[in-house]
Design a protein around this motif. Structure first.
Motif, PDB file in Angstrom:
ATOM      1  N   ALA A   1      32.182  -4.525 -54.929  1.00  0.00           N
ATOM      2  CA  ALA A   1      33.032  -3.676 -55.632  1.00  0.00           C
ATOM      3  C   ALA A   1      33.281  -2.573 -54.882  1.00  0.00           C
ATOM      4  CB  ALA A   1      32.582  -3.893 -57.076  1.00  0.00           C
ATOM      5  N   SER A   2      34.493  -2.227 -54.663  1.00  0.00           N
ATOM      6  CA  SER A   2      34.835  -0.852 -54.274  1.00  0.00           C
ATOM      7  C   SER A   2      35.795  -0.089 -55.486  1.00  0.00           C
ATOM      8  CB  SER A   2      35.826  -0.710 -53.150  1.00  0.00           C
ATOM      9  OG  SER A   2      35.159  -1.695 -51.845  1.00  0.00           O
ATOM     10  N   LEU A   3      34.702   0.568 -56.175  1.00  0.00           N
ATOM     11  CA  LEU A   3      35.502   1.137 -57.325  1.00  0.00           C
ATOM     12  C   LEU A   3      36.054   2.721 -57.232  1.00  0.00           C
ATOM     13  CD1 LEU A   3      32.685  -0.548 -59.684  1.00  0.00           C
ATOM     14  CD2 LEU A   3      35.011  -1.405 -59.105  1.00  0.00           C
ATOM     15  N   GLY A   4      37.067   2.825 -57.829  1.00  0.00           N
ATOM     16  CA  GLY A   4      37.559   4.373 -57.881  1.00  0.00           C
ATOM     17  C   GLY A   4      38.565   4.674 -56.837  1.00  0.00           C
ATOM     18  N   GLU A   5      39.067   5.758 -56.872  1.00  0.00           N
ATOM     19  CA  GLU A   5      40.114   6.256 -55.975  1.00  0.00           C
ATOM     20  C   GLU A   5      40.048   7.765 -55.670  1.00  0.00           C
ATOM     21  OE1 GLU A   5      42.206   6.181 -53.287  1.00  0.00           O
ATOM     22  OE2 GLU A   5      42.917   4.382 -54.259  1.00  0.00           O
ATOM     23  N   ARG A   6      40.633   8.011 -54.638  1.00  0.00           N
ATOM     24  CA  ARG A   6      40.567   9.658 -54.437  1.00  0.00           C
ATOM     25  C   ARG A   6      41.086  10.379 -55.716  1.00  0.00           C
ATOM     26  NH1 ARG A   6      43.237   9.605 -50.006  1.00  0.00           N
ATOM     27  NH2 ARG A   6      41.691   9.878 -48.471  1.00  0.00           N
ATOM     28  N   GLY A   7      40.243  11.284 -56.291  1.00  0.00           N
ATOM     29  CA  GLY A   7      40.754  11.869 -57.577  1.00  0.00           C
ATOM     30  C   GLY A   7      40.595  11.299 -58.697  1.00  0.00           C
ATOM     31  N   ALA A   8      40.061  10.187 -58.772  1.00  0.00           N
ATOM     32  CA  ALA A   8      39.959   9.312 -59.778  1.00  0.00           C
ATOM     33  C   ALA A   8      38.493   8.381 -59.780  1.00  0.00           C
ATOM     34  CB  ALA A   8      41.218   8.074 -60.013  1.00  0.00           C
TER      35      ALA A   8
ATOM     36  N   PRO B   1      35.318   6.123 -60.850  1.00  0.00           N
ATOM     37  CA  PRO B   1      35.169   5.162 -61.943  1.00  0.00           C
ATOM     38  C   PRO B   1      34.257   5.549 -62.996  1.00  0.00           C
ATOM     39  CG  PRO B   1      33.758   4.591 -59.904  1.00  0.00           C
ATOM     40  CD  PRO B   1      34.424   6.183 -59.779  1.00  0.00           C
ATOM     41  N   SER B   2      34.470   4.958 -64.220  1.00  0.00           N
ATOM     42  CA  SER B   2      34.037   5.365 -65.358  1.00  0.00           C
ATOM     43  C   SER B   2      32.364   4.398 -65.179  1.00  0.00           C
ATOM     44  CB  SER B   2      34.598   4.663 -66.502  1.00  0.00           C
ATOM     45  OG  SER B   2      34.636   3.465 -66.643  1.00  0.00           O
ATOM     46  N   ALA B   3      31.481   4.871 -66.124  1.00  0.00           N
ATOM     47  CA  ALA B   3      30.250   4.131 -65.973  1.00  0.00           C
ATOM     48  C   ALA B   3      30.439   2.715 -66.405  1.00  0.00           C
ATOM     49  CB  ALA B   3      29.133   4.963 -67.025  1.00  0.00           C
ATOM     50  N   GLU B   4      31.101   2.606 -67.460  1.00  0.00           N
ATOM     51  CA  GLU B   4      31.497   1.321 -68.044  1.00  0.00           C
ATOM     52  C   GLU B   4      31.899   0.289 -66.866  1.00  0.00           C
ATOM     53  OE1 GLU B   4      32.392   3.869 -69.420  1.00  0.00           O
ATOM     54  OE2 GLU B   4      31.052   4.191 -71.138  1.00  0.00           O
ATOM     55  N   THR B   5      32.783   0.863 -66.016  1.00  0.00           N
ATOM     56  CA  THR B   5      33.311  -0.017 -65.211  1.00  0.00           C
ATOM     57  C   THR B   5      32.274  -0.359 -64.150  1.00  0.00           C
ATOM     58  OG1 THR B   5      35.646   0.925 -65.026  1.00  0.00           O
ATOM     59  CG2 THR B   5      35.098   0.019 -63.048  1.00  0.00           C
ATOM     60  N   VAL B   6      31.401   0.443 -63.665  1.00  0.00           N
ATOM     61  CA  VAL B   6      30.241   0.462 -62.945  1.00  0.00           C
ATOM     62  C   VAL B   6      29.223  -0.497 -63.419  1.00  0.00           C
ATOM     63  CG1 VAL B   6      28.467   1.341 -61.500  1.00  0.00           C
ATOM     64  CG2 VAL B   6      30.692   2.594 -61.619  1.00  0.00           C
ATOM     65  N   LEU B   7      28.875  -0.415 -64.642  1.00  0.00           N
ATOM     66  CA  LEU B   7      28.185  -1.424 -65.312  1.00  0.00           C
ATOM     67  C   LEU B   7      28.536  -2.863 -65.308  1.00  0.00           C
ATOM     68  CD1 LEU B   7      26.949   0.827 -68.558  1.00  0.00           C
ATOM     69  CD2 LEU B   7      25.473   0.480 -66.344  1.00  0.00           C
ATOM     70  N   SER B   8      29.858  -3.035 -65.722  1.00  0.00           N
ATOM     71  CA  SER B   8      30.499  -4.338 -65.684  1.00  0.00           C
ATOM     72  C   SER B   8      30.168  -4.969 -64.056  1.00  0.00           C
ATOM     73  CB  SER B   8      31.963  -4.171 -65.917  1.00  0.00           C
ATOM     74  OG  SER B   8      32.575  -5.686 -65.925  1.00  0.00           O
ATOM     75  N   ALA B   9      30.354  -4.231 -63.115  1.00  0.00           N
ATOM     76  CA  ALA B   9      30.372  -4.455 -61.764  1.00  0.00           C
ATOM     77  C   ALA B   9      28.834  -4.958 -61.492  1.00  0.00           C
ATOM     78  CB  ALA B   9      30.887  -3.362 -60.650  1.00  0.00           C
ATOM     79  N   VAL B  10      27.842  -4.260 -62.004  1.00  0.00           N
ATOM     80  CA  VAL B  10      26.466  -4.612 -61.825  1.00  0.00           C
ATOM     81  C   VAL B  10      26.163  -5.826 -62.347  1.00  0.00           C
ATOM     82  CG1 VAL B  10      24.132  -3.944 -62.685  1.00  0.00           C
ATOM     83  CG2 VAL B  10      25.541  -2.146 -61.682  1.00  0.00           C
ATOM     84  N   GLU B  11      26.618  -6.076 -63.597  1.00  0.00           N
ATOM     85  CA  GLU B  11      26.505  -7.516 -64.225  1.00  0.00           C
ATOM     86  C   GLU B  11      27.090  -8.699 -63.421  1.00  0.00           C
ATOM     87  OE1 GLU B  11      24.346  -8.174 -66.463  1.00  0.00           O
ATOM     88  OE2 GLU B  11      24.167  -5.960 -67.201  1.00  0.00           O
ATOM     89  N   GLN B  12      28.397  -8.413 -62.730  1.00  0.00           N
ATOM     90  CA  GLN B  12      28.934  -9.360 -62.036  1.00  0.00           C
ATOM     91  C   GLN B  12      28.105  -9.461 -60.597  1.00  0.00           C
ATOM     92  OE1 GLN B  12      33.323  -9.060 -61.715  1.00  0.00           O
ATOM     93  NE2 GLN B  12      32.956  -7.228 -63.014  1.00  0.00           N
ATOM     94  N   ALA B  13      27.633  -8.627 -60.133  1.00  0.00           N
ATOM     95  CA  ALA B  13      26.944  -8.606 -58.952  1.00  0.00           C
ATOM     96  C   ALA B  13      25.508  -9.531 -59.089  1.00  0.00           C
ATOM     97  CB  ALA B  13      26.618  -7.211 -58.323  1.00  0.00           C
ATOM     98  N   LEU B  14      24.982  -9.118 -60.209  1.00  0.00           N
ATOM     99  CA  LEU B  14      23.757  -9.759 -60.318  1.00  0.00           C
ATOM    100  C   LEU B  14      23.940 -11.322 -60.872  1.00  0.00           C
ATOM    101  CD1 LEU B  14      21.772  -6.902 -62.175  1.00  0.00           C
ATOM    102  CD2 LEU B  14      21.313  -7.850 -59.957  1.00  0.00           C
TER     103      LEU B  14
END
Length: 332
Positions: free
Chosen positions: A292-299, A301-314
């Motif tokens: 998951a490549s999250l975020g963008e230049r100047g924006a 990702p939120s903690a919630e977005t990364v946490l969702s990706a963690v669950e999906q990855a596991l």
């Protein structure tokens, strides 16, 4: 035998992105003899690929600090003699920068590179015998695979093969999460409270935290991030090969956009990249497992977005390798 010289000197992430193109060349040019010019601090990386016969290290980053010093001039002269004594069928500049052209001009062989519309530094295209068009705004792995295919006259297919079997073939997955929370620039950093949320979630899955740091400043920041946590450690400075072995055995990796994060993805580990000062359009994570490549230049990702990706990855890795289910110890 087709003697090929690859010119791609740095950086770590860019070298990782190169590896699938080397696999393609080896597959489609069966008599290929591949040498690779690379910055000395990253010389381990090309050596990991079984199709690379010889690594030719240079020290451009060190030399430019004292370009006309006697020792620097001596080392540059030795490089010029080394390259001048070799004959290649193809010299392929995968970097298309003036600093790589400086190396290409010291070689003997048909020189290939990007045309002026495809190169980051258009002036570099003037120094190639054969120029190739590759669309600029596409992932780096695809750009490199496309350029190699154009040079050698084949069509690549299939998922990228990073040629890192020396690490993945016998890797034993451990109940740990590797974290890369540091960067060379402060504008890439992610807030501490977001990292703490990620650490808490990983701990709920029973994962030991292993933090990477490239220098003492980064190590101190990492120690501050895990202060008070028992199942967490900051790993000591290691060679790239040692870091690769740690990454290859990790259950998951979460990191800022860095070369090590891209290496984790190339090793086939579930990897989440946090982008804040760069765009993932051209350098997304690519690998054989969940990325998951999250975020963008100047924006960021939120903690919630990364946490969702963690669950999906596991969940993805548990479904792919059922024996990993026993590593989780999720609360409630």
């Amino acid at each position: 035998m087709t003697k090929i010289l690859i010119v791609r000197t740095s950086s770590l992430g860019d070298l990782v992105h190169m590896l699938p193109a080397i696999s393609d060349i080896a597959r489609h040019v069966p008599d290929a003899h591949i040498d690779w010019i690379v910055e000395e601090s990253f010389a381990e990386v090309p050596s990991w690929h079984p199709a690379v016969r010889e690594v030719i290290p240079i020290a451009h980053r060190r030399w430019r600090k004292s370009w006309w010093a006697p020792q620097t001039r001596k080392e540059r002269a030795a490089l010029r003699r080394n390259l001048g004594a070799r004959r290649y069928d193809i010299v392929l500049d995968m970097q298309a920068l003036m600093k790589s052209v400086w190396l290409v001009r010291q070689t003997h062989g048909e020189r290939h590179g990007l045309d002026r519309r495809s190169a980051r530094e258009p002036l570099a295209s003037l120094f190639y015998d054969v120029r190739h068009t590759v669309e600029f705004w596409q992932p780096a792995v695809i750009r490199q695979r496309t350029l190699a295919a154009s040079v050698f006259g084949y069509q690549y297919e299939g998922e990228p093969d990073f040629g890192l079997q020396r690490f993945t073939a016998d890797a034993q997955i451990q109940p740990c999460a590797v974290i890369m929370p540091s960067a060379s620039r402060d504008d890439k950093l992610w807030p501490a409270e977001n990292w703490h949320a990620v650490f808490d979630r990983l701990a709920q899955h029973g994962l030991q935290l292993q933090l990477l740091a490239g220098n003492e400043r980064e190590a101190e920041r990492a120690r501050q991030l895990i202060a008070g946590r028992s199942a967490a450690e900051v790993l000591p400075r290691m060679s790239l090969e040692s870091v690769a072995r740690v990454l290859a055995s990790a259950r998951i990796m979460v990191g800022l956009d860095s070369g090590l994060t891209h290496l984790s993805a190339g090793l086939g580990r579930p990897t989440i990249g946090i982008y804040k000062a760069s765009t993932p359009v051209r350098t997304p994570l690519q690998g054989s497992s969940y990325t998951a490549s999250l975020g963008e230049r100047g924006a960021e990702p939120s903690a919630e977005t990364v946490l969702s990706a963690v669950e999906q990855a596991l969940a993805h890795e548990t479904a792919r390798v059922p024996r990993l289910a026993g590593l989780d110890d999720v609360d409630g």
